[in-house]
Design a protein around this motif. Structure first.
Motif, mmCIF file in Angstrom:
data_model
loop_
_atom_site.group_PDB
_atom_site.id
_atom_site.type_symbol
_atom_site.label_atom_id
_atom_site.label_comp_id
_atom_site.label_asym_id
_atom_site.label_seq_id
_atom_site.Cartn_x
_atom_site.Cartn_y
_atom_site.Cartn_z
ATOM 1 N N SER A 264 -6.196 9.361 -0.998
ATOM 2 C CA SER A 264 -6.784 10.637 -1.436
ATOM 3 C C SER A 264 -5.774 11.765 -1.331
ATOM 4 O O SER A 264 -6.053 12.834 -0.772
ATOM 5 N N SER B 81 -3.064 13.589 -8.000
ATOM 6 C CA SER B 81 -4.041 13.939 -6.970
ATOM 7 C C SER B 81 -5.139 12.879 -6.896
ATOM 8 O O SER B 81 -5.646 12.427 -7.925
ATOM 9 N N ARG C 250 -7.731 10.301 5.982
ATOM 10 C CA ARG C 250 -7.102 9.919 4.706
ATOM 11 C C ARG C 250 -5.807 9.139 4.911
ATOM 12 O O ARG C 250 -5.445 8.300 4.092
ATOM 13 N N LYS D 127 -3.399 14.886 -1.933
ATOM 14 C CA LYS D 127 -3.619 16.215 -2.503
ATOM 15 C C LYS D 127 -2.275 16.844 -2.838
ATOM 16 O O LYS D 127 -1.258 16.492 -2.235
ATOM 17 N N GLU E 111 -1.048 19.526 -1.913
ATOM 18 C CA GLU E 111 -0.432 20.106 -0.706
ATOM 19 C C GLU E 111 0.225 19.068 0.185
ATOM 20 O O GLU E 111 0.873 19.425 1.177
ATOM 21 N N SER E 112 0.108 17.803 -0.167
ATOM 22 C CA SER E 112 0.802 16.735 0.552
ATOM 23 C C SER E 112 2.239 16.580 0.075
ATOM 24 O O SER E 112 3.004 15.809 0.661
ATOM 25 N N SER F 278 -1.386 17.784 -9.613
ATOM 26 C CA SER F 278 -2.823 18.049 -9.791
ATOM 27 C C SER F 278 -3.300 17.644 -11.167
ATOM 28 O O SER F 278 -2.502 17.359 -12.053
#
Length: 127
Positions: A84, A14, A66, A86, A88-89, A127
């Motif tokens: 950047s 992340s 982003r 995340k 959820e990407s 994460s």
């Protein structure tokens, strides 16, 4: 025969970055729409970013600021710079192309508009 080949996917933590590439071959178009789409397990495919012949771009709200889409015409290669990142990407990312240009840039992210698709490259963000 039009071919789209994605590369550049992988695993990243992340906050990290990745750059996806989509090498296109088999066409010479004067008008086009090119886009990046993604599909996470159990979810519908969604538009991420797209660009057309006129240089108009559109980004999903979730990636605005982003991610950056760009095109190198000399190399026939479409890119997606993802910063950047995340968790959820995490998804399979697909490159798509079509010979049409929509009357409005918001239509660039509609997947049903695209005829040609690559096989995808997977992105995992931990994460």
């Amino acid at each position: 025969q039009v071919q789209l080949v994605e590369s550049g996917g992988g695993s990243v933590q992340s906050g990290g970055s990745l750059r996806l590439s989509c090498a296109a071959s088999g066409y010479t178009w004067s008008r086009y729409s090119l886009g990046w789409f993604r599909q996470a397990p159990g979810k519908e495919r969604e538009g991420v970013a797209a660009i057309d012949t006129n240089g108009h771009t559109n980004y999903a709200a979730s990636v605005e600021g982003r991610f950056t889409i760009s095109l190198d015409n000399a190399k026939n290669t479409l890119y997606l710079q993802m910063n950047s990142l995340k968790p959820e990407s995490t998804a399979m990312y697909y490159c798509a192309a079509d010979t049409s240009v929509p009357w409005s840039s918001w239509l660039l992210l509609r997947s049903s508009r695209y005829y040609y698709w690559g096989q995808g490259t997977h992105v995992t963000v931990s994460s």
